[in-house]
Write a protein that holds these residues in place. Structure first.
Motif, PDB file in Angstrom:
ATOM      1  N   ALA A 115       0.839  -1.204   0.000  1.00 17.73           N
ATOM      2  CA  ALA A 115       0.000   0.000   0.000  1.00 17.73           C
ATOM      3  C   ALA A 115       0.876   1.256   0.000  1.00 17.73           C
ATOM      4  O   ALA A 115       0.566   2.236  -0.689  1.00 17.73           O
ATOM      5  N   GLY A 116       1.981   1.230   0.753  1.00 16.67           N
ATOM      6  CA  GLY A 116       2.891   2.377   0.776  1.00 16.67           C
ATOM      7  C   GLY A 116       3.504   2.638  -0.592  1.00 16.67           C
ATOM      8  O   GLY A 116       3.607   3.792  -1.026  1.00 16.67           O
ATOM      9  N   TYR A 117       3.922   1.565  -1.273  1.00 16.29           N
ATOM     10  CA  TYR A 117       4.462   1.725  -2.629  1.00 16.29           C
ATOM     11  C   TYR A 117       3.415   2.316  -3.564  1.00 16.29           C
ATOM     12  O   TYR A 117       3.709   3.180  -4.384  1.00 16.29           O
ATOM     13  N   ARG A 118       2.181   1.833  -3.438  1.00 18.35           N
ATOM     14  CA  ARG A 118       1.104   2.339  -4.299  1.00 18.35           C
ATOM     15  C   ARG A 118       0.837   3.810  -4.014  1.00 18.35           C
ATOM     16  O   ARG A 118       0.591   4.586  -4.938  1.00 18.35           O
ATOM     17  N   GLU A 121       3.453   5.768  -5.793  1.00 15.95           N
ATOM     18  CA  GLU A 121       3.164   5.826  -7.232  1.00 15.95           C
ATOM     19  C   GLU A 121       2.076   6.846  -7.527  1.00 15.95           C
ATOM     20  O   GLU A 121       2.202   7.655  -8.457  1.00 15.95           O
ATOM     21  N   LEU A 122       0.994   6.788  -6.740  1.00 13.71           N
ATOM     22  CA  LEU A 122      -0.119   7.717  -6.964  1.00 13.71           C
ATOM     23  C   LEU A 122       0.298   9.160  -6.731  1.00 13.71           C
ATOM     24  O   LEU A 122      -0.133  10.063  -7.456  1.00 13.71           O
ATOM     25  N   GLU A 123       1.143   9.396  -5.734  1.00 12.41           N
ATOM     26  CA  GLU A 123       1.630  10.759  -5.493  1.00 12.41           C
ATOM     27  C   GLU A 123       2.449  11.258  -6.680  1.00 12.41           C
ATOM     28  O   GLU A 123       2.304  12.406  -7.110  1.00 12.41           O
ATOM     29  N   ALA A 124       3.303  10.390  -7.218  1.00 15.14           N
ATOM     30  CA  ALA A 124       4.116  10.785  -8.381  1.00 15.14           C
ATOM     31  C   ALA A 124       3.235  11.049  -9.589  1.00 15.14           C
ATOM     32  O   ALA A 124       3.420  12.050 -10.302  1.00 15.14           O
ATOM     33  N   LEU A 125       2.264  10.172  -9.852  1.00 13.51           N
ATOM     34  CA  LEU A 125       1.351  10.379 -10.982  1.00 13.51           C
ATOM     35  C   LEU A 125       0.526  11.643 -10.813  1.00 13.51           C
ATOM     36  O   LEU A 125       0.306  12.395 -11.780  1.00 13.51           O
ATOM     37  N   THR A 126       0.090  11.898  -9.601  1.00 16.20           N
ATOM     38  CA  THR A 126      -0.692  13.104  -9.329  1.00 16.20           C
ATOM     39  C   THR A 126       0.155  14.353  -9.545  1.00 16.20           C
ATOM     40  O   THR A 126      -0.308  15.337 -10.136  1.00 16.20           O
ATOM     41  N   ALA A 127       1.392  14.323  -9.078  1.00 17.82           N
ATOM     42  CA  ALA A 127       2.278  15.476  -9.261  1.00 17.82           C
ATOM     43  C   ALA A 127       2.537  15.723 -10.745  1.00 17.82           C
ATOM     44  O   ALA A 127       2.518  16.873 -11.212  1.00 17.82           O
ATOM     45  N   ARG A 128       2.757  14.645 -11.496  1.00 17.49           N
ATOM     46  CA  ARG A 128       2.994  14.777 -12.937  1.00 17.49           C
ATOM     47  C   ARG A 128       1.751  15.343 -13.631  1.00 17.49           C
ATOM     48  O   ARG A 128       1.852  16.242 -14.467  1.00 17.49           O
TER      49      ARG A 128
END
Length: 149
Positions: A115-118, A121-128
Motif C-alpha cells: 500500500a505504501g508503494y502504491r 506511485e499515486l503521489e508521483a502520478l498526481t504530481a505529474r
C-alpha cells in the motif's frame, strides 16, 4: 474444567462475551460443596448477603467502612473453595496463538508495504498530472513578428 468465555451475538448486532459455561460449572461446584458442608457454606452465603446490605449502608462514608473488604475476602475464600475464578491457559495453545498472531502481523506488514508503494506511485502520478495541467493553463508565448516596411 476451565471454560473460556465465548463470543455471541446479541440484539441489534451487538457482541457479548458470554462466561455462562464457567459460571454454571462454579454453581455446580458450589452445590457440591454445599452438599458436603451445608452449615459452613450456608453461613458464608448468609454473611455475604448481610455484608452486601452493610456495604450499601456504608457507601456514603466514602470508602471508610470495613464491610466491603470483609465481604470481598469471604467471596474470595468461597471462590477458592469452588475452583477459583482464574482461567489458566494451556501454554501450547498460547504458543499456537502467538505463532498465528506473528504470521498475521507479517502479512499485515506486507500489505502495508504494498500500500505504501502504491501511495508513492499515486503521489508521483498526481504530481505529474498537476504539472501538465499547470502547463496548459499558462498563457502561450506570444511572438511578435515585425515586418520591415
Amino acid at each position: 474444567m476451565d471454560y473460556l468465555p465465548t463470543l455471541r451475538h446479541c440484539h441489534k448486532g451487538a457482541i457479548v462475551l458470554d462466561n455462562g459455561a464457567a459460571a454454571r460449572e462454579q454453581i455446580h461446584s458450589l452445590a457440591d460443596l454445599y452438599r458436603q458442608d451445608p452449615e459452613s457454606v450456608g453461613s458464608m452465603l448468609v454473611q455475604i448477603a448481610d455484608l452486601k446490605d452493610l456495604v450499601d449502608c456504608e457507601r456514603h462514608l466514602g470508602g471508610l467502612g470495613r464491610a466491603k473488604p470483609v465481604r470481598d475476602e469471604i467471596v474470595g475464600e468461597l471462590l477458592d473453595d469452588i475452583g477459583g475464578a482464574e482461567i489458566h491457559l494451556d501454554h501450547r495453545d498460547n504458543h499456537r496463538a502467538l505463532m498465528q498472531a506473528r504470521e498475521l502481523a507479517h502479512q499485515a506488514q506486507d500489505i502495508a508495504d504494498v500500500a505504501g508503494y502504491r501511495v508513492d506511485e499515486l503521489e508521483a502520478l498526481t504530481a505529474r498530472a498537476r504539472q501538465v495541467r499547470e502547463g496548459r493553463r499558462t498563457a502561450p508565448l506570444l511572438v511578435f513578428v515585425t515586418r520591415p516596411w
